[in-house]
Scaffold this active site. Structure first.
Site, PDB file in Angstrom:
ATOM      1  CB  CYS A 113      -4.331   7.309   5.983  1.00 51.67           C
ATOM      2  SG  CYS A 113      -3.462   7.717   7.515  1.00 51.67           S
ATOM      3  N   GLY A 144      -8.781  -5.107  10.520  1.00 50.77           N
ATOM      4  CA  GLY A 144      -7.557  -4.487  11.014  1.00 50.77           C
ATOM      5  C   GLY A 144      -7.445  -4.634  12.506  1.00 50.77           C
ATOM      6  NE  ARG A 145      -9.265   0.529  14.942  1.00 48.42           N
ATOM      7  CZ  ARG A 145     -10.007   1.537  15.426  1.00 48.42           C
ATOM      8  NH1 ARG A 145      -9.555   2.272  16.417  1.00 48.42           N
ATOM      9  NH2 ARG A 145     -11.184   1.804  14.902  1.00 48.42           N
ATOM     10  CD  GLN A 179      -2.737   1.344   2.400  1.00 45.38           C
ATOM     11  OE1 GLN A 179      -2.271   1.805   3.428  1.00 45.38           O
ATOM     12  NE2 GLN A 179      -4.002   0.948   2.298  1.00 45.38           N
TER      13      GLN A 179
END
Length: 309
Positions: A99, A222-223, A68
């Site tokens: 982001c 993700g998290r 990425q």
């Protein structure tokens, strides 16, 4: 190497400081279909930053593998793509257009691209034009401050993206606001390319729920995978539960990979992961206390074996 979108794709999201090579290789071994490097600045790539090239290294297990990149200057992005073309083993170049971090946004990169559809399209086109890799994808949010999922998805599609991942918040929503899965569904409906849903997917049940609501072609986690990497094992094996022995196997595998990649210092670095892994276990506090003082990998591995048995 081609991605199979006929069944849901399970993807590990890039997370700075967490999804390094050891973590990615573990989720890959236990069920993730696709892993993505931590976000790489296209400037850093162009200026040959040593640290950046270390971040591009992948585990032999990681096929397919996505790198990425973030950037907002067409020329620099083009140069970055040409550098990536020279590196074998990368199958996908993914553009970060999601982001929310201020220093990234201030440079016009990440979710700042969502303020200007023309610019977003041009950057996607640039990557698509110069990349020799098999796929080009984009990670986006629902918008910068207002939700415009259809516009964003269509812009990426017409600029040549092969698939997109949509995080169900705007930039203003940062990581805190409610995730809008209905808006992800709108993005999915507006294009023909595959769409992957992302945002607050932290359990097997939640992943199934998000797939059913959004009708997406996969989920990116993700998290929700930090301290819980077996979520990919559960999804791959359609199991709502995971046995303690599998958990222990995954934790030890993660530890071994850390030592292999970082050397003995990997043991110290692994403490933060053990803090998360031990949550909810009996005696977790004294276990954390003990490992905080251990620096020797062999000794730490024995403690892990003992505690998670």
């Amino acid at each position: 190497m081609s991605l199979d979108f006929d069944k849901p794709l399970y993807v590990l999201a890039p997370l700075a400081g967490f999804t390094d090579l050891p973590f990615r290789s573990v989720v890959k071994k236990f069920g993730a279909d696709l892993t993505v490097s931590e976000m790489i600045s296209s400037n850093a790539l162009v200026y040959d930053s040593k640290k950046t090239f270390k971040m591009l290294e992948k585990s032999p297990l990681e096929t397919p593998y996505a790198v990425q990149i973030a950037g907002n200057d067409k020329e620099i992005v083009k140069e970055a793509v040409l550098k990536l073309n020279e590196i074998d083993g990368i199958d996908i170049i993914d553009l970060n257009a999601g982001c929310p971090v201020p220093k990234v946004v201030k440079n016009g990169a990440g979710s700042a691209l969502l303020k200007d559809m023309k610019k977003l399209g041009e950057i996607v086109e640039t990557i698509k034009k110069y990349s020799k890799k098999e796929y080009m994808s984009v990670k986006v949010r629902l918008g910068f401050s207002e939700k415009i999922p259809e516009d964003i998805a269509k812009t990426c599609e017409s600029a040549g993206a092969d698939f997109i991942t949509v995080h169900g918040r705007t930039r203003s929503g940062f990581f805190k606001s409610e995730v809008d899965y209905e808006a992800i569904a709108r993005a999915k409906e507006s294009v023909k390319i595959p769409v992957i849903a992302n945002g607050d997917i932290d359990s097997f049940d939640k992943a199934e729920y998000v797939l059913s609501i959004t009708k997406c072609d996969g989920v990116m986690i993700g998290r929700g995978a930090v301290g819980n990497p077996w979520i990919f094992y559960q999804l791959k094996n359609t199991k709502a539960d995971v046995s303690e022995s599998i958990k222990k196997e995954i934790i030890l595998e993660h530890f071994d990979q850390m030592i292999e990649f970082y050397g003995d210092y990997g043991a110290v670095m692994f403490r933060k992961h053990l803090h998360t892994y031990s949550k909810g276990y009996k005696g977790a506090a004294s276990f954390r206390d003990k490992i905080n003082r251990i620096t020797d990998p062999k000794e730490m591995r024995e403690e892990i074996e003992r505690f998670f048995s």
